[in-house]
Design a protein around this motif. Sequence first.
Motif, PDB file in Angstrom:
ATOM      1  N   SER A  27      -1.184  40.783  37.447  1.00  0.00           N
ATOM      2  CA  SER A  27      -0.913  41.224  36.079  1.00  0.00           C
ATOM      3  C   SER A  27      -1.112  40.097  35.064  1.00  0.00           C
ATOM      4  O   SER A  27      -1.103  40.344  33.862  1.00  0.00           O
ATOM      5  N   ALA A  28      -1.315  38.886  35.554  1.00  0.00           N
ATOM      6  CA  ALA A  28      -1.537  37.743  34.661  1.00  0.00           C
ATOM      7  C   ALA A  28      -3.018  37.560  34.311  1.00  0.00           C
ATOM      8  O   ALA A  28      -3.357  36.678  33.531  1.00  0.00           O
ATOM      9  N   PHE A  29      -3.897  38.402  34.868  1.00  0.00           N
ATOM     10  CA  PHE A  29      -5.320  38.309  34.516  1.00  0.00           C
ATOM     11  C   PHE A  29      -5.493  38.532  33.028  1.00  0.00           C
ATOM     12  O   PHE A  29      -4.813  39.390  32.442  1.00  0.00           O
ATOM     13  N   PRO A  30      -6.393  37.793  32.400  1.00  0.00           N
ATOM     14  CA  PRO A  30      -6.626  37.975  30.964  1.00  0.00           C
ATOM     15  C   PRO A  30      -7.017  39.419  30.645  1.00  0.00           C
ATOM     16  O   PRO A  30      -7.874  40.001  31.308  1.00  0.00           O
ATOM     17  N   GLY A  31      -6.360  39.994  29.668  1.00  0.00           N
ATOM     18  CA  GLY A  31      -6.664  41.344  29.213  1.00  0.00           C
ATOM     19  C   GLY A  31      -6.035  42.457  30.023  1.00  0.00           C
ATOM     20  O   GLY A  31      -6.182  43.639  29.683  1.00  0.00           O
ATOM     21  N   ASP A  33      -2.841  43.417  30.432  1.00  0.00           N
ATOM     22  CA  ASP A  33      -1.826  44.209  29.737  1.00  0.00           C
ATOM     23  C   ASP A  33      -2.437  45.120  28.680  1.00  0.00           C
ATOM     24  O   ASP A  33      -2.030  46.277  28.530  1.00  0.00           O
ATOM     25  N   GLU A  34      -3.457  44.639  27.968  1.00  0.00           N
ATOM     26  CA  GLU A  34      -4.110  45.485  26.964  1.00  0.00           C
ATOM     27  C   GLU A  34      -4.799  46.683  27.622  1.00  0.00           C
ATOM     28  O   GLU A  34      -4.716  47.806  27.133  1.00  0.00           O
ATOM     29  N   LYS A  59       4.789  36.848  37.777  1.00  0.00           N
ATOM     30  CA  LYS A  59       3.936  36.389  38.866  1.00  0.00           C
ATOM     31  C   LYS A  59       4.729  36.271  40.173  1.00  0.00           C
ATOM     32  O   LYS A  59       4.209  36.491  41.257  1.00  0.00           O
TER      33      LYS A  59
END
Length: 98
Positions: A27-31, A33-34, A59
């Motif tokens: 869930s920490a990958f860029p983008g 959450d968007e 994390k």
Amino acid sequence: DGTVEAVVGKDATAAWYSSVVVAGGSSAFPGFDERLRRELQGRAPKGTNVALALPPDRKHAAWLGASILGSLTTMQQMWITKEEYDDNGPLIVHRKCF
């Protein structure tokens, strides 16, 4: 598509979409959450507010939860020793935990 309504009921659907907790290292990958917010908004009933809870320690959330659960005294009966595993193999998990 009605999946959420089928699981939580029509009355609880809005509440479900307004309290999504995001956890896990991916869930920490860029983008992430968007994209998740956008995809959930596309599935949610019109006018439903989609809200994501993004804890800063997400994390490690699964590990933290498992470590707390595993340390409870009620879980001790499910602990598996190396000797038990060596004697019984993977089936010992099913015997003691399910």
